[in-house]
Design an enzyme around this catalytic site. Structure first.
Site, PDB file in Angstrom:
ATOM      1  N   ASN B  84       0.808  -1.225   0.000  1.00  0.00           N
ATOM      2  CA  ASN B  84       0.000   0.000   0.000  1.00  0.00           C
ATOM      3  C   ASN B  84       0.841   1.274   0.000  1.00  0.00           C
ATOM      4  O   ASN B  84       0.478   2.251  -0.648  1.00  0.00           O
ATOM      5  CB  ASN B  84      -0.937   0.003   1.217  1.00  0.00           C
ATOM      6  N   SER B 109       6.317  10.947   7.117  1.00  0.00           N
ATOM      7  CA  SER B 109       5.996  10.843   8.534  1.00  0.00           C
ATOM      8  C   SER B 109       7.217  11.026   9.416  1.00  0.00           C
ATOM      9  O   SER B 109       8.354  10.708   9.032  1.00  0.00           O
ATOM     10  CB  SER B 109       5.402   9.462   8.789  1.00  0.00           C
ATOM     11  N   TYR B 145       6.612   0.941   8.940  1.00  0.00           N
ATOM     12  CA  TYR B 145       5.840   2.033   8.358  1.00  0.00           C
ATOM     13  C   TYR B 145       6.769   3.194   8.000  1.00  0.00           C
ATOM     14  O   TYR B 145       6.698   3.752   6.896  1.00  0.00           O
ATOM     15  CB  TYR B 145       4.768   2.467   9.366  1.00  0.00           C
ATOM     16  N   LYS B 149       7.726   4.969   4.337  1.00  0.00           N
ATOM     17  CA  LYS B 149       7.621   6.401   4.046  1.00  0.00           C
ATOM     18  C   LYS B 149       8.945   6.926   3.472  1.00  0.00           C
ATOM     19  O   LYS B 149       8.954   7.753   2.553  1.00  0.00           O
ATOM     20  CB  LYS B 149       7.214   7.174   5.302  1.00  0.00           C
TER      21      LYS B 149
END
EC number: 1.1.1.388
Lengths: 252, 252
Positions: B84, B109, B145, B149
């Site tokens: 994703n 992020s 995560y 990013k």
């Protein structure tokens, strides 16, 4: 002390250069997706680095990893580098951490930073030009293969920070056997001789480090990659220089 | 002039903050994988960013993209962020380039650089500490995560260098509505108020830039992220500061 080393992508060009130089110095476990073309001198595992079970098994008893496997083509399509280079490196790192491996040397590439050349070539490739990349700069990949190598470096950073794995990313230049590329200034600037390649990865197995990004090239007059970190932290002491060749003849 | 803007992940928290602030200022095309929970004020496309055909269609006539879609969970598993966040961002970038989009604002992020805090906390979160990250540093993700990013930022760099797409990566801090997080020093250091969030993305749509990495936070006394690039290049002029609150009460 590193004794047993897992070498992924053992059948590739970099793997062969390493084994030619330091094949007798470690207890190698060679790994490749394809079977060896001739009878190997070392233990050989046929496995796919994207398979967690196969990698977990291949990692048993290993002290250090030299991770070269992946799609090596600069023009490789995204789907292949996403799977083989990005996801594959994650799988190998997971297996390494599970097996308490101490050191992890990752074959990154000059393609991870190739777009720094765009506005500076061809001067950059010549000895009068002082510009140098030193490994602290953000990636500027020249292709999707380079994007995947930069992602591998970031994964290594995360595994170092989380699991205290010693990780060195070697941004490999232009590896050729015998003599530097002919009539190719960029290749001469980033030439890596076979013996310097083997010596550099030997340093990656012997030195003490935390997380490093170094350039994997010989000590070429034309270089625009700094060798400072490789020399200082790893003890790299290159013996070759593309300026010592006239075509395919060593002149110095 | 940017007129029509595609907002991916429009149903998320950042998307809502943006629309609350500058919903009337652009001709929005909202996109989300899930249907809207209430009747939307703008065109709404239900699509998955990992689907190249859907994205190509969604990109028709678009001047700029604000790309927020992806798995937003700091603890998201690798398979999800690989698909994703990394692959999805590649799909959106391809569609943007095919449609000749001018500007691309990417929701990165604080998690892409969270491990810089490891040896510096909690001092880092306090006003006496001078250490600041400014966006030129290499990523040090705090989770997978964050790795994803950082990979999105590198993809953006590549698309900028190859296709001259203006790309800005906004490393978003801690977005909360109304007041800063309570009893959470890190969150107060990287607080981003709703109105500052909307204003910052407005800047990303209006300013002229090449490739930028900026921090998306309010002008907090406690900050350890520099706002220099956001102010200088984008014209960001934040109005909020977590120090102006006592708990949930504005005191200044």
């Amino acid at each position: 002390m590193v004794s047993r080393v897992l070498l992924t992508g053992a059948g590739g060009r970099v793997g062969q250069a390493i084994l030619d130089g330091i094949g007798d110095d470690y207890d190698w476990r060679l790994l490749d997706r394809d079977p060896p073309t001739e009878n190997p001198d070392h233990e050989f595992v046929i496995a796919d680095i994207t398979d967690p079970d196969e990698m977990r098994e291949a990692m048993q008893g290993v002290d250090a990893v030299v991770h070269l496997a992946g799609d090596p083509r600069p023009e490789a399509p995204w789907d292949s580098v996403l799977r083989n280079n990005i996801d594959g490196t994650k799988v190998v790192l997971d297996a390494a951490v599970d097996a308490d491996v101490d050191k992890f040397a990752f074959a990154s590439s000059n393609h991870a930073v190739a777009h720094y050349e765009t506005e500076r070539k061809p001067d950059l490739y010549r000895t009068h030009d002082e510009f140098k990349l030193d490994g602290t700069e953000l990636p500027r990949p020249g292709n999707l293969y380079g994007v995947s190598k930069a992602a591998g470096e970031t994964l290594g950073r995360y595994y170092h920070d989380e699991h205290d794995l010693s990780f060195v990313s070697v941004r490999i230049g232009n590896l050729t056997k015998g003599h530097p590329p002919i009539d190719y200034e960029r290749g001469q600037a980033m030439w890596l001789s076979h013996r310097d390649c083997a010596h550099l990865f030997d340093c990656c197995l012997e030195a003490e480090y935390d997380y490093e990004i170094v350039y994997g090239i010989s000590d070429n007059d034309r270089k625009y990659y700094s060798l400072e970190r490789a020399k200082e932290v790893l003890g790299y002491s290159p013996r070759d220089n593309s300026a010592h060749f006239d075509g395919d003849e060593r002149v110095e």
